[in-house]
Design a protein around this motif. Structure first.
Motif, short mmCIF file in Angstrom:
data_model
loop_
_atom_site.label_atom_id
_atom_site.label_comp_id
_atom_site.label_asym_id
_atom_site.label_seq_id
_atom_site.Cartn_x
_atom_site.Cartn_y
_atom_site.Cartn_z
N VAL A 183 0.84 -1.20 0.00
CA VAL A 183 0.00 0.00 0.00
C VAL A 183 0.87 1.25 0.00
N HIS B 227 1.98 1.76 -3.51
CA HIS B 227 0.87 2.32 -4.29
C HIS B 227 0.80 3.83 -4.06
N THR B 228 0.79 4.21 -2.82
CA THR B 228 0.65 5.61 -2.48
C THR B 228 1.83 6.42 -3.03
N SER C 104 1.43 6.82 -6.88
CA SER C 104 0.30 7.67 -7.24
C SER C 104 0.51 9.10 -6.77
N ILE D 111 2.72 10.82 -9.15
CA ILE D 111 1.99 11.21 -10.36
C ILE D 111 1.22 12.51 -10.14
N ASP E 63 0.77 12.84 2.53
CA ASP E 63 0.25 11.54 2.12
C ASP E 63 1.22 10.43 2.52
N THR F 153 1.02 9.93 6.17
CA THR F 153 -0.25 9.29 6.52
C THR F 153 -0.19 7.79 6.28
N LEU G 150 0.38 3.11 8.68
CA LEU G 150 -0.07 1.73 8.58
C LEU G 150 0.95 0.76 9.16
N THR H 54 -3.79 7.90 -15.42
CA THR H 54 -2.49 8.04 -14.80
C THR H 54 -1.45 8.58 -15.78
N SER I 297 -6.86 13.36 4.33
CA SER I 297 -5.58 12.74 3.98
C SER I 297 -5.75 11.24 3.79
N ALA I 298 -6.47 10.64 4.71
CA ALA I 298 -6.70 9.20 4.59
C ALA I 298 -7.42 8.88 3.28
N ARG J 253 -7.34 10.62 0.54
CA ARG J 253 -6.41 10.76 -0.57
C ARG J 253 -5.54 9.52 -0.71
N VAL J 254 -5.06 9.03 0.41
CA VAL J 254 -4.21 7.83 0.35
C VAL J 254 -5.01 6.64 -0.17
N GLU K 154 -7.41 6.79 -2.30
CA GLU K 154 -7.52 6.95 -3.74
C GLU K 154 -6.21 6.57 -4.44
N HIS K 155 -5.11 7.00 -3.86
CA HIS K 155 -3.82 6.60 -4.43
C HIS K 155 -3.76 5.08 -4.55
N THR K 156 -4.07 4.43 -3.46
CA THR K 156 -3.99 2.97 -3.44
C THR K 156 -4.94 2.36 -4.46
N HIS L 239 -6.11 3.62 -7.30
CA HIS L 239 -5.63 3.75 -8.68
C HIS L 239 -4.45 2.82 -8.94
N SER L 240 -3.52 2.85 -8.03
CA SER L 240 -2.30 2.07 -8.27
C SER L 240 -2.58 0.57 -8.20
N ALA L 241 -3.45 0.17 -7.30
CA ALA L 241 -3.79 -1.25 -7.22
C ALA L 241 -4.51 -1.69 -8.50
N ILE M 75 -4.01 -0.49 -11.44
CA ILE M 75 -2.97 -0.62 -12.46
C ILE M 75 -2.25 -1.95 -12.34
N ASP N 260 -5.21 -5.23 -0.44
CA ASP N 260 -4.65 -3.88 -0.39
C ASP N 260 -5.72 -2.86 -0.02
N VAL O 245 -5.58 -0.56 3.34
CA VAL O 245 -5.52 0.91 3.37
C VAL O 245 -6.74 1.50 4.07
N LEU P 69 -6.80 2.78 7.64
CA LEU P 69 -6.37 4.14 7.99
C LEU P 69 -7.54 4.98 8.49
#
Lengths: 221, 221
Positions: free
Chosen positions: A176, A179-180, A183, A186, A201, A204, A208, B136, B172-173, B175-176, B178-180, B182-184, B186, B201, B205, B208
């Motif tokens: 994770v 991933h963060t 992203s 990006i 981020d 944050t 975990l 991305t 913040s959580a 946002r993280v 969302e990062h996860t 998108h990246s997951a 991918i 994953d 996340v 959090l």
DNA sequence: ATCAAGTCTGTAACTTGTTCTAGATTACCG
DNA sequence: CGGTAATCTAGAACAAGTTACAGACTTGAT
């Protein structure tokens, strides 16, 4: 002019990189040199201009190699840029190893390490752009190479955590975090998040780590 | 044949979508129809073949529009695919709203919602590929559109959490997450992670969330 | 030294995203 | 209605990634 002998186990290998690329056919010295020139040209062009500035014809010309040869070494622009990233990551890992993070908790150390890496990327934002865009745009044909980048990144994070035998939960947390990391990079590269946001981020998500090992995270270094 | 009047406030708007796209110049009905045809063709081509199958000439032909017109509506392939994603996200948000998640904690509800979205994407993996890759890969010129997608995603997650006034930490959580997310996606799309991994994953996340509001997460629905 | 196989070079061609242009069509205004 | 500005169409042209190929050079083995 003597024939170029394959570089095998009996010859002194000058480059301290025995791991990482178990090439099926070993390369001659000239081939290794070509490969190096190509990666150098790629990084150089990427450093100005980013992804778009890395044009295959220009890379070929800069590295004094025919276009067809470039494609023999790296079967696509994405392959080339992912390989460039592998190369840069090795540097980075070496650099980071020299000054281990000083934080008390594993979470702090990981965040510290990633922020250090982030600052390095900030010095070459165009290069970062080219590498990260390539990485996330890569399709299945590049999976092995992308996986290697991922493993290298995992190694860096586990190093920072100071773990030998991570639990499955900890590995999930690390995934994770990666991933963060990707992203968040990006969003920063495309101007949608500030440096401060990326920092937040990262910090944050690193929380975990404490969550996965509440009591025994402190045995490192 | 009567002239096509601009669709303005005095005419009955048939589409229940007053928000989301405050187009500077309002579109005529024919223009709106063209736009719709284009998005439909884009989604259709993406559904087979993914990113590569969405070829601008084919989109133009499929939607019975000249190539130049396509480019007037969507200034690049990336713009087109990001717009396609916005379109699909609206659908998705509507669908998700109908059956709110049932989990006890906010973390569970968010994970449940994201997994539901994930299952929807699994039904059209090629479409998912095209949209996520475009998202991305988008550079600065697409930032406004990508930001809108991001906001829409944030709205979905906050919906699932059942929050009106999230704290900065909670944002913040999110946002993280969302990062996860998108990246997951991918890593799944490029075959480097299994569906089960993505699930883990996401669940990881989402923990959090509990971390950011340990005591008061249960006041929803 | 010499041969066969593999590699490299230079160059042209092909593909697909993007831009450009000239001429029709449509929308809006008086 | 009639005129004008904006929009749309068809098609050519250009750019960069990728492929193809013929001929020169290297390599490794005899």
């Amino acid at each position: 002019m003597p024939a170029e002998a394959k570089v095998d186990a009996s010859s002194a290998r000058q480059e301290p990189r025995p791991e990482s690329r178990p090439d099926s056919p070993p390369l001659t010295q000239r081939q290794e040199a070509r490969r190096r020139r190509i990666l150098h040209a790629s990084a150089q062009l990427a450093s100005r201009g980013g992804f778009d500035a890395v044009q295959m014809r220009e890379v070929a010309e800069s590295s004094q190699v025919a276009l067809g040869t470039l494609y023999r070494y790296f079967p696509s622009k994405i392959h080339l840029l992912v390989a460039t990233m592998q190369d840069q990551l090795e540097h980075m890992h070496g650099t980071l190893r020299k000054k281990p993070p000083t934080g008390e908790t594993a979470a702090e150390r990981v965040a510290e390490t990633l922020m250090r890496a982030f600052r390095a990327l900030q010095r070459e934002p165009h290069l970062a752009d080219a590498m990260v865009r390539a990485l996330t745009f890569a399709d299945r044909s590049v999976s092995p190479e992308v996986d290697q980048v991922s493993h290298q990144t995992t190694a860096i994070i586990l190093d920072a955590m100071g773990l030998e035998r991570p639990t499955p939960e900890q590995l999930s947390a690390v995934r994770v975090i990666e991933h963060t990391w990707h992203s968040a990079l990006i969003t920063w590269l495309s101007g949608r998040a500030s440096i401060a946001q990326v920092k937040i981020d990262i910090e944050t998500v690193c929380r975990l780590i404490d969550l996965t090992a509440p009591g025994d995270a402190r045995d490192a270094t």
